[in-house]
Design a protein around this motif. Sequence first.
Motif, PDB file in Angstrom:
ATOM      1  N   ASP A 101       0.647  -1.289  -0.036  1.00 21.80           N
ATOM      2  CA  ASP A 101       0.074  -0.045  -0.005  1.00 21.80           C
ATOM      3  C   ASP A 101       0.959   1.217  -0.045  1.00 21.80           C
ATOM      4  OD1 ASP A 101       0.655  -0.550   2.763  1.00 21.80           O
ATOM      5  OD2 ASP A 101      -0.176   1.522   3.055  1.00 21.80           O
ATOM      6  N   GLY A 102       2.171   1.090   0.681  1.00 22.17           N
ATOM      7  CA  GLY A 102       2.849   2.466   0.771  1.00 22.17           C
ATOM      8  C   GLY A 102       3.844   2.907  -0.120  1.00 22.17           C
ATOM      9  N   ASN A 103       4.323   4.025   0.331  1.00 24.19           N
ATOM     10  CA  ASN A 103       5.382   4.652  -0.572  1.00 24.19           C
ATOM     11  C   ASN A 103       6.498   3.671  -0.685  1.00 24.19           C
ATOM     12  OD1 ASN A 103       4.516   7.217  -1.529  1.00 24.19           O
ATOM     13  ND2 ASN A 103       4.704   8.087   0.783  1.00 24.19           N
ATOM     14  N   GLY A 104       6.979   3.224   0.377  1.00 26.85           N
ATOM     15  CA  GLY A 104       8.020   2.063   0.515  1.00 26.85           C
ATOM     16  C   GLY A 104       7.808   0.739  -0.254  1.00 26.85           C
ATOM     17  N   ASP A 105       6.648   0.671  -0.776  1.00 22.63           N
ATOM     18  CA  ASP A 105       6.457  -0.692  -1.742  1.00 22.63           C
ATOM     19  C   ASP A 105       6.570   0.044  -3.202  1.00 22.63           C
ATOM     20  OD1 ASP A 105       5.445  -2.342   0.333  1.00 22.63           O
ATOM     21  OD2 ASP A 105       3.829  -1.172   0.836  1.00 22.63           O
ATOM     22  N   TYR A 106       6.728   0.905  -3.586  1.00 29.46           N
ATOM     23  CA  TYR A 106       7.106   1.424  -4.828  1.00 29.46           C
ATOM     24  C   TYR A 106       8.419   0.934  -5.428  1.00 29.46           C
ATOM     25  CZ  TYR A 106       7.109   4.125  -9.077  1.00 29.46           C
ATOM     26  OH  TYR A 106       6.912   4.545 -10.590  1.00 29.46           O
ATOM     27  N   CYS A 107       9.521   0.941  -4.611  1.00 27.94           N
ATOM     28  CA  CYS A 107      11.012   0.532  -5.237  1.00 27.94           C
ATOM     29  C   CYS A 107      10.733  -0.922  -5.454  1.00 27.94           C
ATOM     30  CB  CYS A 107      11.752   0.780  -4.006  1.00 27.94           C
ATOM     31  SG  CYS A 107      13.647   0.678  -4.540  1.00 27.94           S
ATOM     32  N   PRO A 108      10.172  -1.998  -4.573  1.00 26.88           N
ATOM     33  CA  PRO A 108      10.347  -3.340  -5.245  1.00 26.88           C
ATOM     34  C   PRO A 108       9.282  -3.466  -6.267  1.00 26.88           C
ATOM     35  CG  PRO A 108       9.084  -3.069  -2.996  1.00 26.88           C
ATOM     36  CD  PRO A 108       9.843  -1.619  -3.124  1.00 26.88           C
ATOM     37  N   THR A 109       8.203  -2.637  -6.531  1.00 24.07           N
ATOM     38  CA  THR A 109       7.292  -2.538  -7.682  1.00 24.07           C
ATOM     39  C   THR A 109       8.165  -2.545  -9.057  1.00 24.07           C
ATOM     40  OG1 THR A 109       5.407  -1.775  -6.340  1.00 24.07           O
ATOM     41  CG2 THR A 109       5.528  -1.828  -8.722  1.00 24.07           C
ATOM     42  N   LEU A 110       9.088  -1.432  -8.824  1.00 21.60           N
ATOM     43  CA  LEU A 110       9.970  -1.323 -10.093  1.00 21.60           C
ATOM     44  C   LEU A 110      10.880  -2.546 -10.494  1.00 21.60           C
ATOM     45  CD1 LEU A 110      11.085   2.482  -9.262  1.00 21.60           C
ATOM     46  CD2 LEU A 110       9.455   1.771 -11.010  1.00 21.60           C
ATOM     47  N   ARG A 111      11.179  -3.367  -9.276  1.00 20.80           N
ATOM     48  CA  ARG A 111      12.153  -4.520  -9.509  1.00 20.80           C
ATOM     49  C   ARG A 111      11.365  -5.715 -10.224  1.00 20.80           C
ATOM     50  NH1 ARG A 111      17.094  -2.705  -6.745  1.00 20.80           N
ATOM     51  NH2 ARG A 111      16.439  -0.930  -5.783  1.00 20.80           N
ATOM     52  N   LEU A 112      10.097  -5.634 -10.392  1.00 23.13           N
ATOM     53  CA  LEU A 112       9.297  -6.969 -10.675  1.00 23.13           C
ATOM     54  C   LEU A 112       9.313  -6.935 -12.393  1.00 23.13           C
ATOM     55  CD1 LEU A 112       6.080  -6.252  -8.723  1.00 23.13           C
ATOM     56  CD2 LEU A 112       7.753  -8.234  -8.386  1.00 23.13           C
ATOM     57  N   GLY A 113       9.289  -8.171 -12.820  1.00 28.18           N
ATOM     58  CA  GLY A 113       9.638  -8.164 -14.076  1.00 28.18           C
ATOM     59  C   GLY A 113       8.028  -8.451 -15.113  1.00 28.18           C
ATOM     60  N   LYS A 114       8.296  -8.779 -16.138  1.00 30.68           N
ATOM     61  CA  LYS A 114       7.179  -8.793 -17.098  1.00 30.68           C
ATOM     62  C   LYS A 114       6.116 -10.004 -16.862  1.00 30.68           C
ATOM     63  CE  LYS A 114       8.713  -6.931 -21.321  1.00 30.68           C
ATOM     64  NZ  LYS A 114       9.859  -6.184 -20.980  1.00 30.68           N
ATOM     65  N   SER A 115       6.734 -11.144 -16.326  1.00 24.71           N
ATOM     66  CA  SER A 115       6.000 -12.250 -15.804  1.00 24.71           C
ATOM     67  C   SER A 115       5.422 -11.912 -14.216  1.00 24.71           C
ATOM     68  CB  SER A 115       6.655 -13.570 -16.182  1.00 24.71           C
ATOM     69  OG  SER A 115       8.092 -13.648 -15.536  1.00 24.71           O
ATOM     70  N   ASP A 116       5.716 -11.076 -13.713  1.00 25.71           N
ATOM     71  CA  ASP A 116       5.232 -10.796 -12.231  1.00 25.71           C
ATOM     72  C   ASP A 116       4.197  -9.766 -12.202  1.00 25.71           C
ATOM     73  OD1 ASP A 116       7.493 -12.381 -11.248  1.00 25.71           O
ATOM     74  OD2 ASP A 116       8.778 -10.493 -11.596  1.00 25.71           O
ATOM     75  N   TYR A 117       3.596 -10.035 -11.052  1.00 26.56           N
ATOM     76  CA  TYR A 117       2.253  -9.129 -10.798  1.00 26.56           C
ATOM     77  C   TYR A 117       2.359  -8.463  -9.713  1.00 26.56           C
ATOM     78  CZ  TYR A 117       0.664 -12.627 -13.885  1.00 26.56           C
ATOM     79  OH  TYR A 117       0.481 -13.678 -14.965  1.00 26.56           O
ATOM     80  N   MET A 118       1.858  -6.994  -9.488  1.00 24.13           N
ATOM     81  CA  MET A 118       1.675  -6.151  -8.546  1.00 24.13           C
ATOM     82  C   MET A 118       0.194  -5.948  -8.163  1.00 24.13           C
ATOM     83  SD  MET A 118       2.975  -4.183  -6.196  1.00 24.13           S
ATOM     84  CE  MET A 118       2.407  -2.804  -5.331  1.00 24.13           C
ATOM     85  N   MET A 119       0.036  -5.993  -6.819  1.00 24.14           N
ATOM     86  CA  MET A 119      -1.435  -5.648  -6.318  1.00 24.14           C
ATOM     87  C   MET A 119      -1.498  -4.550  -5.333  1.00 24.14           C
ATOM     88  SD  MET A 119      -2.920  -9.595  -5.771  1.00 24.14           S
ATOM     89  CE  MET A 119      -4.227  -8.902  -4.497  1.00 24.14           C
ATOM     90  N   PRO A 120      -1.545  -3.445  -5.970  1.00 27.08           N
ATOM     91  CA  PRO A 120      -1.422  -1.993  -5.014  1.00 27.08           C
ATOM     92  C   PRO A 120      -2.735  -2.002  -4.417  1.00 27.08           C
ATOM     93  CG  PRO A 120      -1.575  -1.574  -7.321  1.00 27.08           C
ATOM     94  CD  PRO A 120      -1.577  -2.956  -7.342  1.00 27.08           C
ATOM     95  N   ARG A 121      -2.920  -1.418  -3.307  1.00 25.79           N
ATOM     96  CA  ARG A 121      -4.120  -1.092  -2.567  1.00 25.79           C
ATOM     97  C   ARG A 121      -4.823   0.313  -3.000  1.00 25.79           C
ATOM     98  NH1 ARG A 121      -5.725  -1.527   3.948  1.00 25.79           N
ATOM     99  NH2 ARG A 121      -8.018  -1.491   3.392  1.00 25.79           N
ATOM    100  N   LYS A 122      -5.740   0.212  -3.561  1.00 28.65           N
ATOM    101  CA  LYS A 122      -6.708   1.363  -4.522  1.00 28.65           C
ATOM    102  C   LYS A 122      -6.518   2.423  -3.380  1.00 28.65           C
ATOM    103  CE  LYS A 122     -10.151   2.396  -7.595  1.00 28.65           C
ATOM    104  NZ  LYS A 122     -11.407   2.114  -8.098  1.00 28.65           N
TER     105      LYS A 122
END
Length: 270
Positions: free
Chosen positions: A178-199
């Motif tokens: 959900d948080g700002n700190g979860d953005y950096c790991p989001t940038l490290r995910l690849g094409k076959s990965d999934y990100m579930m951000p809290r709306k």
Amino acid sequence: MAGIVVVFDFDKTIINCDSDNWVIDELGFTDLFNQLLPTMPWNSVMDMMMKEIHAHGKTIADIVEVLKRTPVHPRIVPAVKSAHALGCELRIVSDANMFFIETILEHLGLKEYFCEITSNPGFVNEQGRLRIFPYHDFTKSSHGCGLKLCPPNMCKGVIMERIQASLEGKKKMIYLGDGNGDYCPTLRLGKSDYMMPRKNFPVWDLICRNPMLIEAEIHEWSDGEDLERVLLQLINNMISVDAQFISVDCKLQTFSASNHSLPKPLPVPQ
Ligand SMILES: Cc1ncc(C[n+]2csc(CCOP(=O)(O)O)c2C)c(N)n1
Ligand SMILES: [Mg+2]
């Protein structure tokens, strides 16, 4: 195993509040906390608050009692158990602390479902006082991530890189946060990965600002019920797509095996 690694944030993802604020507010120390916050880093304030709370006669049992009342959406526990039952490897990466997280997970009966929890150290010392330390000791060196969104004590992106490097074979990741700190790991995910951000939470805003920067497929969620539905649907889809590949692969193998067993052609007469 399903070849899927699910990485959960903790505060406002597994639980429905920030654990630090929950404990401070419930024990009645909000004013002191707010006074200290501008004067030192968050982890140091938390450690100092635990000293004050101890000095005011509050025990570890009092803190545990508060932690057991932490708000958690009723669908979170079944969601975690189902993801585990489907063969996923579950991890937590959190800027809360180990003591709060482990106490809450034990209370929910969820601790054994996670293969690893990465967070700020938190333990009870010999005087019965809770000590909280930064995951990364930023007084010695920086964690090296240039992203301003990562607090000095923890870059979840650096932790994600370590997790990704430790995975054997081809594993896909699902990251929830959900948080700002979860953005950096989001940038490290690849094409076959999934990100579930809290709306409508900070990481969702950051992703929406420039979706082109994210390689992973984005699936938003807004509460525990939503999290359960979206997560389990994703996992089930990933498993069935994998099963189709395995089935095609088996057919190809059967085909090539049967080719090998064909009788050798007779030698051509001279
Ligand atoms: C500059 C600055 N402001 C605030 C904080 C503290 N902080 C922010 S969100 C959060 C909960 C994280 O848990 P989770 O990762 O499980 O969501 C915490 C402890 C900080 N470290 N640095
Ligand atoms: Mg969070």
